[in-house]
Design a protein around this motif. Structure first.
Motif, PDB file in Angstrom:
ATOM      1  N   ASN A  12       0.826  -1.203   0.000  1.00 53.37           N
ATOM      2  CA  ASN A  12       0.000   0.000   0.000  1.00 53.37           C
ATOM      3  C   ASN A  12       0.864   1.259   0.000  1.00 53.37           C
ATOM      4  OD1 ASN A  12      -2.432   1.530   0.149  1.00 53.37           O
ATOM      5  ND2 ASN A  12      -2.128   1.737   2.357  1.00 53.37           N
ATOM      6  N   ARG A  13       1.882   1.290   0.840  1.00 49.15           N
ATOM      7  CA  ARG A  13       2.762   2.467   0.905  1.00 49.15           C
ATOM      8  C   ARG A  13       3.531   2.631  -0.404  1.00 49.15           C
ATOM      9  NH1 ARG A  13       4.850   6.306   4.681  1.00 49.15           N
ATOM     10  NH2 ARG A  13       2.887   5.866   5.704  1.00 49.15           N
ATOM     11  N   GLU A  15       2.535   1.833  -3.331  1.00 46.79           N
ATOM     12  CA  GLU A  15       1.588   2.386  -4.303  1.00 46.79           C
ATOM     13  C   GLU A  15       1.265   3.847  -4.011  1.00 46.79           C
ATOM     14  OE1 GLU A  15      -1.659  -0.401  -4.176  1.00 46.79           O
ATOM     15  OE2 GLU A  15      -0.520  -1.915  -5.287  1.00 46.79           O
ATOM     16  N   GLN A  16       1.149   4.214  -2.737  1.00 50.99           N
ATOM     17  CA  GLN A  16       0.898   5.611  -2.366  1.00 50.99           C
ATOM     18  C   GLN A  16       2.019   6.520  -2.866  1.00 50.99           C
ATOM     19  OE1 GLN A  16       0.584   5.218   1.904  1.00 50.99           O
ATOM     20  NE2 GLN A  16      -1.620   5.636   1.854  1.00 50.99           N
ATOM     21  N   GLU A  64       2.406   3.532  10.358  1.00 52.54           N
ATOM     22  CA  GLU A  64       3.017   4.714   9.756  1.00 52.54           C
ATOM     23  C   GLU A  64       3.807   5.493  10.797  1.00 52.54           C
ATOM     24  OE1 GLU A  64       1.221   7.539   6.621  1.00 52.54           O
ATOM     25  OE2 GLU A  64       0.757   8.444   8.566  1.00 52.54           O
ATOM     26  N   VAL A  68       3.115  10.158   4.356  1.00 44.73           N
ATOM     27  CA  VAL A  68       3.492  10.119   2.942  1.00 44.73           C
ATOM     28  C   VAL A  68       3.996  11.490   2.482  1.00 44.73           C
ATOM     29  CG1 VAL A  68       2.604   9.828   0.599  1.00 44.73           C
ATOM     30  CG2 VAL A  68       1.996   8.189   2.358  1.00 44.73           C
TER      31      VAL A  68
END
Length: 126
Positions: A12-13, A15-16, A64, A68
């Motif tokens: 997920n990270r 892709e972010q 996290e 981001v």
């Protein structure tokens, strides 16, 4: 947290951030094949997971640690400093090193270009 949950957090990270497997490998200091094995939930060393999670701003449990946007700002600053150092080094060779104010403006301009400008797509290129 189960291992598969951690892997999903890593994916997920990734892709972010919009980072490729190849660049994730280079920037985290891990081989491409190892990253691919990690993302497929195959066996990898714990140190590999630690390198990748640290680079992605996650802790070892997948939580996290660095947002981001902050990761993007840090990366833009690193790349801007690198480019500015090239300019400064070349200028210094010509005995015309830049003043601090000029250098800071160059760094700020590069950062902005990496975050929002023409070079946005190169932020995570190694």
């Amino acid at each position: 947290m189960k291992r598969i949950d951690l892997i999903n957090q890593i994916i997920n990270r990734k892709e972010q951030l919009g980072i490729t497997v190849e660049n994730l490998a280079k920037l985290s200091g891990v081989g491409v094949r190892t990253i691919n094995r990690l993302l497929k939930n195959e066996d990898v060393k714990l140190s590999t997971i630690e390198h990748v999670t640290n680079f992605l701003g996650l802790d070892f449990a997948g939580n996290e640690q660095i947002p981001v946007n902050e990761l993007k700002k840090q990366r833009a600053h690193e790349k801007a400093l690198f480019l500015a150092s090239i300019v400064q080094g070349t200028s210094a060779l010509e005995m015309q090193g830049l003043e601090d104010d000029s250098l800071n403006r160059i760094i700020a301009t590069y950062e902005k270009e990496f975050l929002d400008g023409e070079y946005k797509n190169t932020l995570w290129v190694a």
